[in-house]
Structure formats: structure tokens, C-alpha cells
Design an enzyme around this catalytic site. Structure first.
Site, PDB file in Angstrom:
ATOM      1  N   ASP A  44       0.973  -1.103  -0.122  1.00 21.63           N
ATOM      2  CA  ASP A  44       0.012  -0.029   0.014  1.00 21.63           C
ATOM      3  C   ASP A  44       0.927   1.115   0.009  1.00 21.63           C
ATOM      4  O   ASP A  44       1.930   1.004   0.194  1.00 21.63           O
ATOM      5  CB  ASP A  44      -1.023   0.053   1.180  1.00 21.63           C
ATOM      6  CG  ASP A  44      -1.839   1.305   1.069  1.00 21.63           C
ATOM      7  OD1 ASP A  44      -2.246   1.659   0.351  1.00 21.63           O
ATOM      8  OD2 ASP A  44      -2.295   1.416   2.346  1.00 21.63           O
ATOM      9  N   PHE A  45       0.337   2.344  -0.222  1.00 27.99           N
ATOM     10  CA  PHE A  45       1.180   3.662  -0.413  1.00 27.99           C
ATOM     11  C   PHE A  45       0.892   4.452   0.919  1.00 27.99           C
ATOM     12  O   PHE A  45       1.968   4.453   1.738  1.00 27.99           O
ATOM     13  CB  PHE A  45       0.803   4.641  -1.486  1.00 27.99           C
ATOM     14  CG  PHE A  45       1.247   5.934  -1.403  1.00 27.99           C
ATOM     15  CD1 PHE A  45       2.965   5.912  -1.728  1.00 27.99           C
ATOM     16  CD2 PHE A  45       0.848   6.981  -1.246  1.00 27.99           C
ATOM     17  CE1 PHE A  45       3.560   7.215  -1.642  1.00 27.99           C
ATOM     18  CE2 PHE A  45       1.393   8.322  -1.196  1.00 27.99           C
ATOM     19  CZ  PHE A  45       2.950   8.165  -1.496  1.00 27.99           C
ATOM     20  N   ASP A 218      -1.906  -1.105   6.049  1.00 28.35           N
ATOM     21  CA  ASP A 218      -2.072  -0.394   7.327  1.00 28.35           C
ATOM     22  C   ASP A 218      -3.565  -0.211   7.515  1.00 28.35           C
ATOM     23  O   ASP A 218      -3.783   0.519   8.607  1.00 28.35           O
ATOM     24  CB  ASP A 218      -1.245   0.939   7.398  1.00 28.35           C
ATOM     25  CG  ASP A 218      -1.990   1.882   6.503  1.00 28.35           C
ATOM     26  OD1 ASP A 218      -2.057   1.700   5.217  1.00 28.35           O
ATOM     27  OD2 ASP A 218      -2.119   3.125   7.003  1.00 28.35           O
TER      28      ASP A 218
END
Length: 282
Positions: A44-45, A218
Site C-alpha cells: 500500500d502507499f 495499514d
């Protein structure tokens, strides 16, 4: 406390059988290195490669992560970033990376080998999303940051958490009015087209030909990606998946409980990867 990767690659795996969960980071890296050419890493970013910011446009990957991802991509079969951000945004942050694939808008957009491919079923929703963004700016209180992403609209209330209920109510009303889907997240409500696509589906497809895969996430949407790795393990006794959570005070407990390992920050992610690179050799 986060686990630490192996310090060197001098030890070969004891055997090539898939290890059982739970296991240490050192054991996971050791097995992964033995299958490097058959391994995919997904990230994920926001919150994983970049700290979460009040202004989404201000988000940048932590400085050390760019070089680490490029080095990792040279050692494994594939590295990909899977994000709610548009591909155009991801390209602006990772334009120096030549061997990293980008999945934008939960996979509605894909950057691979220099081309962007958009899910055809989502294209008719571009005008309604633009209109929705204008409506949101006109009807929601000023502290709410409206992020227009071409194929989705995100309503951020990070700077005004007391408005969470109002934003969520407005978002669900608009979703019902237009036939949209609602995606919750860290201090954000996102409205998306009614097109079947999410991070879990991206990962399910992405690991079809992989023997090993890691996913770093996250947020609540990342649990679907974790589930996809678990599902693949359930049907393929040779496949090995590792789920890594990046802790945060908003969704960290629930995401961590679904993961194999937990790291404390995007900086820790970069350090974790850098420390493991020697396990793969040159």
C-alpha cells in the site's frame, strides 16, 4: 516490537517445504529468498511507504524507500504498489522506479511496462464523480478536504474528526442516490463506482502464478489483501504468503491482528526491507 530480518544469506533454508504460521521475520525472509524468482511483493502507499498527512497531496514516500524498492525489484519476480490513489499520483511519486508496477484506485487503473490501463466498466463514472466532487465542496463544511480522483471521491475529515458522523451520513446518502459504493478508511469516507474491484481482487489475480507473496498494509481495505493471501495458501499447499501490518493509532490494532508481522512506521518498512536485501544475494 517488530521482528528483524536475517543479517546475512549464509544459511540456506532447512528444507523447501512451506513454513507454518506464525513464524519469525528471519524464517520468512529465509524461505522467501529461496523462492526469490517466484516471489511478488505488494505495498500500500499511504501509511506504508509514506506517512499519512493532513493534506493528501503533500504525501511523499520516505526518502530511503525508493532505492530499496528498486533493489528489491531486481531480486524478485515482481514488486507492485496497490493504492487508493490514482496512477497519475503514484507515477508522480515513483517516476524514478523502472521495474515497479502501480495499481491505482484499488486496481481500477494499472501502470505496467509504460502503459496505463483503466477498467472499462468504470469509465462511464468519470462525469458523475466530477459532479459529486463539486457537490461535496459546496455542501460539506469547509474543514472537510474533498479529494477528486477521477474515478472516486474521498472525503477526508482528519483535521475535523468531530465531523465524522456528518461526513459518513452525507457519503451514504450520496451513495444511495447515485448507486455508488462506500469505502471506509483512516479518517476518510470514499465513494466509488459500483464496479467489482478491490485490493483483495488485485492480490488474488496477482498471485495466480506466484509461489510466494508479501503484502504490506495499514488500513481496513488491506485486510482484504491479507485474506487473499490466506485464501491462496488454503488452496495451494506450495504457496507461501506473508501479511505485514504497519501500525497506526486509528486502525492499527485490527490490521495488526490480521497480520503475521507488525512494523511501526513507513521508515521501519524501508529499514526492514533494506536489512533483508542481503538474504537475496546480488
Amino acid at each position: 516490537m517488530p521482528e528483524t530480518p536475517p543479517e546475512s544469506s549464509s544459511e540456506a533454508p532447512l528444507n523447501n517445504a512451506r513454513p507454518s504460521h506464525p513464524l519469525s521475520a528471519a524464517e520468512a525472509w529465509q524461505f522467501t529468498a529461496s523462492r526469490a524468482k517466484d516471489t511478488t511483493f505488494f505495498f500500500d502507499f499511504d501509511g506504508v511507504l509514506s506517512p499519512v498527512t493532513d493534506d493528501p497531496d503533500a504525501s511523499q514516500p520516505v526518502p530511503s524507500v525508493l532505492g530499496v524498492l528498486e533493489q528489491l525489484a531486481a531480486r524478485v519476480a515482481r514488486v507492485a504498489i496497490v493504492s487508493a490513489r490514482p496512477v497519475s499520483f503514484l507515477r508522480s511519486r515513483f517516476q524514478s522506479l523502472e521495474h515497479v508496477d502501480l495499481y491505482g484506485l484499488y486496481g481500477l487503473e494499472v501502470w505496467h511496462d509504460g502503459d496505463v490501463v483503466t477498467e472499462p466498466a468504470a469509465l462511464p463514472w468519470v462525469p458523475p464523480m466530477a459532479e459529486l466532487a463539486e457537490r461535496a465542496r459546496a455542501e460539506l463544511p469547509e474543514p472537510i478536504l474533498v479529494e477528486y480522483k477521477r474515478l472516486s471521491v474521498a472525503l477526508h475529515y482528519r483535521t475535523a474528526p468531530q465531523l465524522a458522523a456528518q461526513v459518513e451520513r452525507w457519503g451514504h446518502e450520496q451513495a444511495e442516490r447515485l448507486g455508488l459504493r462506500v469505502q471506509g478508511g483512516r479518517m476518510v469516507v470514499e465513494l466509488k463506482p459500483p464496479v467489482d474491484q478491490d485490493k483483495g481482487m488485485v492480490i488474488s489475480e496477482g498471485v495466480l502464478n506466484a509461489g510466494c507473496a508479501w503484502y504490506f498494509g495499514d488500513d481496513m481495505s488491506d485486510i482484504k489483501a491479507f485474506d487473499a493471501l490466506r485464501a491462496r495458501e488454503a488452496v495451494d499447499p506450495d504457496f507461501f504468503g506473508m501479511c505485514v501490518a504497519v501500525a497506526n493509532p486509528e486502525t492499527g490494532a485490527e490490521v495488526s491482528s490480521a497480520a503475521d508481522l507488525t512494523l511501526e512506521s513507513p521508515e521501519a518498512v524501508a529499514g526492514f526491507l533494506a536489512g533483508a536485501l542481503p538474504a537475496f544475494g546480488r
